[in-house]
Structures are given as C-alpha cells and as structure tokens.
Enzyme design. Structure first.
Site, PDB file in Angstrom:
ATOM      1  N   CYS A 165       0.772  -0.963   0.153  1.00  0.00           N
ATOM      2  CA  CYS A 165      -0.418   0.054  -0.023  1.00  0.00           C
ATOM      3  C   CYS A 165       0.623   1.153   0.257  1.00  0.00           C
ATOM      4  CB  CYS A 165      -1.179  -0.109   1.177  1.00  0.00           C
ATOM      5  SG  CYS A 165      -1.815  -1.335   1.840  1.00  0.00           S
ATOM      6  N   ARG A 178       2.044   1.439  -5.778  1.00  0.00           N
ATOM      7  CA  ARG A 178       1.809   0.305  -5.086  1.00  0.00           C
ATOM      8  C   ARG A 178       0.531  -0.371  -4.655  1.00  0.00           C
ATOM      9  NH1 ARG A 178       6.669   0.943  -1.528  1.00  0.00           N
ATOM     10  NH2 ARG A 178       5.796   0.484  -0.193  1.00  0.00           N
ATOM     11  N   TRP A 206      -3.034  -2.319  -1.367  1.00  0.00           N
ATOM     12  CA  TRP A 206      -3.565  -3.430  -2.114  1.00  0.00           C
ATOM     13  C   TRP A 206      -4.002  -4.277  -0.739  1.00  0.00           C
ATOM     14  CZ3 TRP A 206      -0.877  -7.844  -1.210  1.00  0.00           C
ATOM     15  CH2 TRP A 206      -0.670  -9.069  -2.183  1.00  0.00           C
ATOM     16  N   ASN A 252       0.497   0.298   6.111  1.00  0.00           N
ATOM     17  CA  ASN A 252       1.144  -0.164   4.687  1.00  0.00           C
ATOM     18  C   ASN A 252       1.405  -1.430   5.770  1.00  0.00           C
ATOM     19  OD1 ASN A 252       2.484  -1.954   2.726  1.00  0.00           O
ATOM     20  ND2 ASN A 252       3.997  -0.176   2.907  1.00  0.00           N
ATOM     21  N   GLY A 253       1.056  -2.672   4.923  1.00  0.00           N
ATOM     22  CA  GLY A 253       1.822  -3.987   5.765  1.00  0.00           C
ATOM     23  C   GLY A 253       0.886  -4.857   6.076  1.00  0.00           C
ATOM     24  N   GLU A 263       9.816 -16.421 -17.809  1.00  0.00           N
ATOM     25  CA  GLU A 263       9.265 -15.031 -17.778  1.00  0.00           C
ATOM     26  C   GLU A 263       8.170 -15.238 -18.269  1.00  0.00           C
ATOM     27  OE1 GLU A 263      10.147 -12.909 -15.748  1.00  0.00           O
ATOM     28  OE2 GLU A 263       9.769 -11.031 -16.948  1.00  0.00           O
ATOM     29  N   LYS A 286       4.927 -13.128 -17.411  1.00  0.00           N
ATOM     30  CA  LYS A 286       4.649 -11.303 -18.268  1.00  0.00           C
ATOM     31  C   LYS A 286       3.063 -11.325 -18.565  1.00  0.00           C
ATOM     32  CE  LYS A 286       6.211  -9.239 -17.366  1.00  0.00           C
ATOM     33  NZ  LYS A 286       7.446  -9.701 -16.618  1.00  0.00           N
ATOM     34  N   GLU A 313       0.290 -11.314 -16.189  1.00  0.00           N
ATOM     35  CA  GLU A 313       0.646 -10.641 -15.607  1.00  0.00           C
ATOM     36  C   GLU A 313      -0.845  -9.920 -16.234  1.00  0.00           C
ATOM     37  OE1 GLU A 313       4.902  -9.575 -14.771  1.00  0.00           O
ATOM     38  OE2 GLU A 313       3.746  -9.057 -12.773  1.00  0.00           O
ATOM     39  N   HIS A 328       7.011 -34.989 -20.117  1.00  0.00           N
ATOM     40  CA  HIS A 328       6.347 -36.225 -18.971  1.00  0.00           C
ATOM     41  C   HIS A 328       5.089 -35.200 -18.299  1.00  0.00           C
ATOM     42  CE1 HIS A 328      10.394 -37.500 -19.138  1.00  0.00           C
ATOM     43  NE2 HIS A 328      10.986 -36.010 -19.401  1.00  0.00           N
ATOM     44  N   LYS A 339       3.246  -2.582  -7.371  1.00  0.00           N
ATOM     45  CA  LYS A 339       5.117  -2.760  -8.273  1.00  0.00           C
ATOM     46  C   LYS A 339       5.915  -3.528  -7.005  1.00  0.00           C
ATOM     47  CE  LYS A 339       7.411  -1.860 -10.890  1.00  0.00           C
ATOM     48  NZ  LYS A 339       8.143  -2.868 -12.089  1.00  0.00           N
TER      49      LYS A 339
END
Ligand code: AGP
Length: 634
Positions: free
Chosen positions: A2, A27, A80, A106-107, A509, A513, A516, A532, A629
């Site tokens: 946050c 954030r 968030w 925040n936390g 990656e 992407k 996300e 497999h 982020k």
C-alpha cells in the site's frame, strides 16, 4: 504494497495528499482514502473528515471534487488488499470508536486476530475486515486511559499512545496517525515497511517511497526500523523504540527522473520496453567501457579480494527478479565455474543452514523493498552472525534499481542496475538491467578465478557491447509483428512456453509476463519436461512458444517443439530465421548470436507479445488487477 502519504503544514492538505498518492498508486490501486483535520479557531480542537472510495485514485479524486474536505493536516492511502475485500469499508483510513483518530497502514499486523478478540471483550465493535482497524481502536483506548489520568489532549499524548500500542503489534508495517484533538501533530512509525520523511518549507511530509515526496521537497530522511516520529508544523522529532530521542540529519535526494512521463507511448510498459537499448548502453558505458585499461574488466563496486574469497553463491529473489537470477546462476556456474543456487525468497527460510564461510549471498530486487527478499536476507545474516567461528565471515551483495531502498541500505555491497524508474507493474527494462548485472558478475568471477581464457572473456564482453544496437532493431521489428498477430490470441485460454538451458528462465519470464497483464494462463517449462506431463494439455487451442537458439541445446529444443506440433499445437518460435525455423507457424526471429548472450534478446519478443495481447484486449496494462509494483508484505 500500500502507499501512505501524509502532510502537516500551512497549505490545504487534501490536494497535496492526492498528488503524493498519485505517485504511489503503483503500490496498490484497489481502493484509496484520506483523512484531514480542520482546525477551528472557536474550538481548540479540530474536526476530522474522511473520504474513501473503491477502485483507482481517480474515484477518490472525483469524490473530493464533489465533497471537498479542508485541513492543513492529513493522511492518505492507496490500498492493495490483504485482509478483507477491496471496498469502501475496508479502505483506509480506519478510525477508532470515538471517530476522532485516523490511521493508515502499509503492511500486515500478524497478531491482529488476538488483538481483535481482546478489543471485542472490551466492548469495541470492529467495522472492517482489516488487520489495520485494531490500531486506531487500541490507540483510542490508550488515549482514553491517558486523558483519564489527567494528561492533556495534545501531540505528545498522541505520540505516547502510539508508542505504547506499537509494543503490542507483531508484523511488518508502517503507519501514520492523526487525532482531531491534536490538530498540530502527525505521528508515524515504521517496522520493516518503508517510510520516508520529507522536510519542506514550513511543512513536513511522510511517504512510503521517495518519488512521492520529490514534488514537494528533496530533503528526505528514511525512518529506520522501529523508529517513531512526531511531525508538527514546527519540525520533526524522532525517537527509537525505547523512546530515546534520535538526532540524524536528513539528506538531499539526488535522483533526477522521478517524474515518470509516458511521452507519446500508450502505456508505460511499452515505453519501458523501448527504453531497453538505453538501459543496456548505459550499463555498458558504466561497467564495461571499451576504453577500460583491461578491455574485459567490469568496473563493479566489488573488491577483487572479495571475489577471490568466494567459492559459492546463493541468490534470493522473487518473480521476475528470480528469473534474472536464474539466468545469472547459469552464467556463473557454466561460464565462470562458481557453484550457484537460486532460491524463492519466500521459501528461503526452509533452506539448509550455512555450512561454508566462502558464500556470497545476493539479493535481487528492482524495488529493493520486496518483503520476502528482505526477510530472507535478514534471516541469513542473523543465522550467519550466530556462528561462533572467527573465520566465518558474511558476504552479501544487493542488485537493485533503487539506491534509496531498504535493500541498498542494508547490503554491504550494491550493484545499481541504473535502469531508471519503472512504472509499469510488469518488469521489463529492470529485468534486462538485472540480467546485465549478472553478466558483469560473471565476467568478474570468470577472469578472477581464471576459469575462462582471455579470448573467451573478451568475446563475451564484445558480444555484450553489440546488444544495445541489436535491441533497437528487435524492438522495432517485434513491436510491429506482435501488434499484427495479437488479435489471434484474444480468445486463448492457455499458453505453454518452452526453453532449455540458459533460455529456460526466459520461458518462465515469458509466461509470467503473459499471465500478469493479459490474464491468460501461461506456464513455462524446461523443453525436455513437456513429454513428462504438460504434453497432455496440448491441442489446437493451446499455443506453444518455443525458444530455440543455436548452441548446446538447439537440436533438443527443436525436437521438443516438433513433439508439440505433432499434437496440433500452434507453434511459435523465438529463433533465428533459417531452414530449421520452418517448423514454426509464427516466427519471432532473433539475430544469430552466441547462446551466452541470447537471453538478453529472446525476452524482447515475449514482452511485446504479452503487451500487445493485453493492449488489444483493452486491459489496464500498467496496473493489472490484483498486482502491485512493490510487494512489501510477506
Ligand atoms: C514482475 O513483472 C512482477 N511484477 C513481479 O514478479 C516482481 O518481479 C516481484 O514482485 C519482485 O519484485 P522486486 O524485483 O521489486 O523485488
């Protein structure tokens, strides 16, 4: 995660807070709110006002236009969600039972359940589902108690109440608190979640991140862990956890480009993809200049004697940073011959205890504030410090894009990837910067440990110097191609990415992407693993993206790709154009380069492919749902 922003001074606070929150919205952006205190001359106390809204900050801004609030003191928050759905009730600020104390946090308060129960036993009714609400309620009780004992209603009393309540809280958090009866006091505290103080002209600020302050002041002071501060219009008082006054001078923040500008790009992510040649060029100019005394030396801030000592490396990171670390581990092991392990930061606490003193622990984090990474690094430091062997020293290195971050402050050695501020939640240019840092480390270790001939080291250095130009061409080409084909994947539900060896992390990656920003389920696999299990998923509806670069695993990746094609999968190649690439239904062609440097190039089409699918679907590319982020909770 946050974002917190607070101000006390002589100007109307709500527009300043909105400005600050705008720079912190990366954030968290599922809801936002603010509280102000308006001082009344007729009454020595003030009046507390709050406004909250679900969704992006623009909703709060619209609400404030319709229903403005006044006051020279205020706190704001972008959320968030951790505990409780993103709605207006759970949005911060939260108030105490009297409605006079407001808190943003925040936390995570880990023991909030126990504290909620004890509050309920005292007859306090909690309104939200959040862990935060217990804080104003506890402060409210403490203040009631203090006033009962004859203490005056003022900033000092608020400070004492907060200090008392902090001793009850377990977790990782930062908070800002205001009280209508102390209209000239803003109290803030930090326990492992970032909070920076700003010194303006006749006004003082607090924020979760420095960029939020830079529009107001460049004179900043990061709070240290367990510190509490009292901000008044006259100045800032700083205290440690035992209530001892601390005296530390603020410093001047020197960052130049903290105001991100989208320029003519539709999204920050696209702009940041286009900035990668510059990231690479800056990195080369700084760390691998061709006119350096020895052409293959890397000008890193790490001493030769440290490199000589190290015979093992462990790397701790999350998400994209972990993928960069995996490319790094491949290079360090295969090129420089140093044993290297990569850990998910969140799983590191279950790793075996340290056995060797010659281990370098590397933390990789673009933000430098990722709670999982910081917690793992701190745990490793603690357990190594406990070893009673004078020869057992602890070596650590941080790789980050933020020299003002907790990671940079806590590590003994830091490599600044210098990618410039990244706004898009999906990391792109910082991933490239992190990989480049590992190329530099690899050159350093390879030359110091004499694992590679001078010729091999020179070849790798020279190949790296060609990368910026190659990136320019690749980005241009694949921006156009991805845009052209994006519409074909709008209905796609699953995508499989295959890579092997040094390009396996790029498959991971690429899949990350796509997930996300386009919300398409995607999975990266080592190409050899396809048969497999994952092969059972394949049919004409599941595209397979295969990274096939000439080198030690080329033939094998091509065979694995054929196996997918035989199951009717639409096959997309990231490979050089040539007779072998004829197997691909679509080709993202890359230049024929040495396999060693190929990850710096193969990732580009994958970034653009994800970007264009998400943009075509009309999704919020820069602020995808549920993400933030900077992930400052464990
Ligand atoms: C990258 O696109 C992601 N948003 C995410 O995986 C990120 O890499 C991860 O949260 C780690 O962040 P850091 O680099 O700031 O530590």
């Amino acid at each position: 995660m946050c974002g917190i922003f607070g101000v006390i001074g002589s100007r109307e606070s709500s527009s300043l807070i909105l400005d600050g929150l705008r720079r912190l919205e990366y954030r968290g952006y599922d809801s936002a709110g603010l509280a102000t205190i308006q001082y009344s001359r007729n009454n020595q106390f003030g009046e507390l006002f709050t406004r909250k809204s679900k969704g992006k900050l623009i909703n709060l801004s619209n609400l404030l236009q319709k229903k403005p609030i006044q006051g020279h003191l205020g706190i704001g928050h972008t959320r968030w969600a951790t505990h409780g759905k993103p709605n207006e009730t759970n949005a911060h600020p939260h108030l105490d039972f009297s409605g006079q104390i407001a808190v943003v946090q925040n936390g995570i308060i880990e023991n909030y359940r126990d504290l909620s129960k004890s509050l309920q036993l005292k007859g306090i009714k909690l309104i939200s589902e959040t862990d935060t609400e217990i804080i104003p309620q506890l402060i409210g009780l403490e203040i009631e108690n203090m006033l009962g004992k004859g203490l005056l209603a003022n900033g000092k009393t608020l400070l004492s109440a907060v200090q008392k309540v902090l001793t009850l809280l377990d977790g990782t958090y930062s908070i800002a608190v205001i009280w209508s009866k102390a209209p000239d006091a803003l109290v803030v505290a930090r326990s492992q979640a970032p909070l920076v103080l700003g010194f303006g002209e006749g006004e003082f600020f607090c924020a979760s991140d420095t960029p939020a302050l830079v529009g107001f002041t460049r004179t900043v002071l990061p709070l240290e862990d367990n510190e509490v501060a009292l901000l008044t219009p006259l100045g800032i008082e700083l205290y440690d956890e035992n209530g001892n006054r601390q005296r530390r001078a603020p410093s001047l923040f020197k960052g130049t480009e903290l105001f991100a500008d989208k320029k003519s790009f539709r999204h920050f992510m696209l702009k940041e993809i286009y900035e990668q040649p510059e990231t690479a060029q800056l990195w080369i100019d700084r760390y691998l200049p061709s006119d350096s005394p020895s052409e293959n030396s890397v000008a890193f801030p790490i001493t030769k004697s440290l490199v000589e000592k190290i015979d093992q490396i462990q790397i701790i990171a999350c998400g994209t940073s972990r993928h960069a670390a995996m490319v790094g581990a491949y290079l360090l092991e295969q090129f420089a011959g140093v044993r290297t392990n990569v850990y998910f930061a969140s799983e590191f606490r279950y790793s075996p205890p340290p056995v060797s003193s010659n281990t370098l622990t590397i933390g990789v984090s673009q933000s430098g504030e990722t709670a999982d990474t910081l917690a793992a690094l701190r745990m490793e430091k603690e357990r190594r410090d406990l070893i009673e062997d004078s020869n057992f020293s602890f070596h650590q290195l941080g790789i980050t894009n933020r020299l003002d971050s907790s990671l940079a402050r806590e590590m003994d050695n830091v490599i600044d990837i210098g990618s410039g501020i990244e706004i898009g939640v999906a990391a792109t240019k910082t991933f490239l910067g992190q990989m480049l840092a590992f190329y530099g480390l690899t050159l350093l270790f390879a030359s110091n440990k004499q694992k590679r001939s001078t010729k091999e080291i020179l070849e790798l250095s020279n190949d790296l110097r060609l990368v910026p130009k190659q990136l320019v061409d690749l980005i241009k080409k694949h921006d156009a191609l991805s845009k052209e084909i994006a519409h074909m994947f709008v209905e796609t539900k699953d995508v499989i990415f295959l890579g092997r060896g040094i390009n396996y992390p790029i498959a991971l990656e690429g899949a990350l992407k796509l997930k996300e920003i386009s919300y398409i389920h995607a999975q990266g696999y080592p190409a050899g693993e396809l048969k497999h299990g994952p092969i059972a998923l394949l049919d004409q509806h599941v595209p397979v993206i295969s990274i096939a670069v000439p080198g030690v695993v080329y033939e094998k990746v091509l065979s694995n790709s054929q196996e997918a094609k035989a199951r009717d999968a639409r096959l997309i190649g990231v490979a050089p154009n040539g007779s072998e690439s004829a197997i691909f239904d679509e080709l993202f062609s890359i230049p024929k380069v040495s396999e060693w440097i190929s990850p710096l190039l193969t990732v580009i089409p994958l970034q653009l492919f994800s970007y264009h699918i998400a943009a075509h679907k009309g999704l919020d590319v820069d602020q995808p749902r549920n993400l933030a982020k900077s992930v400052t909770v464990e």
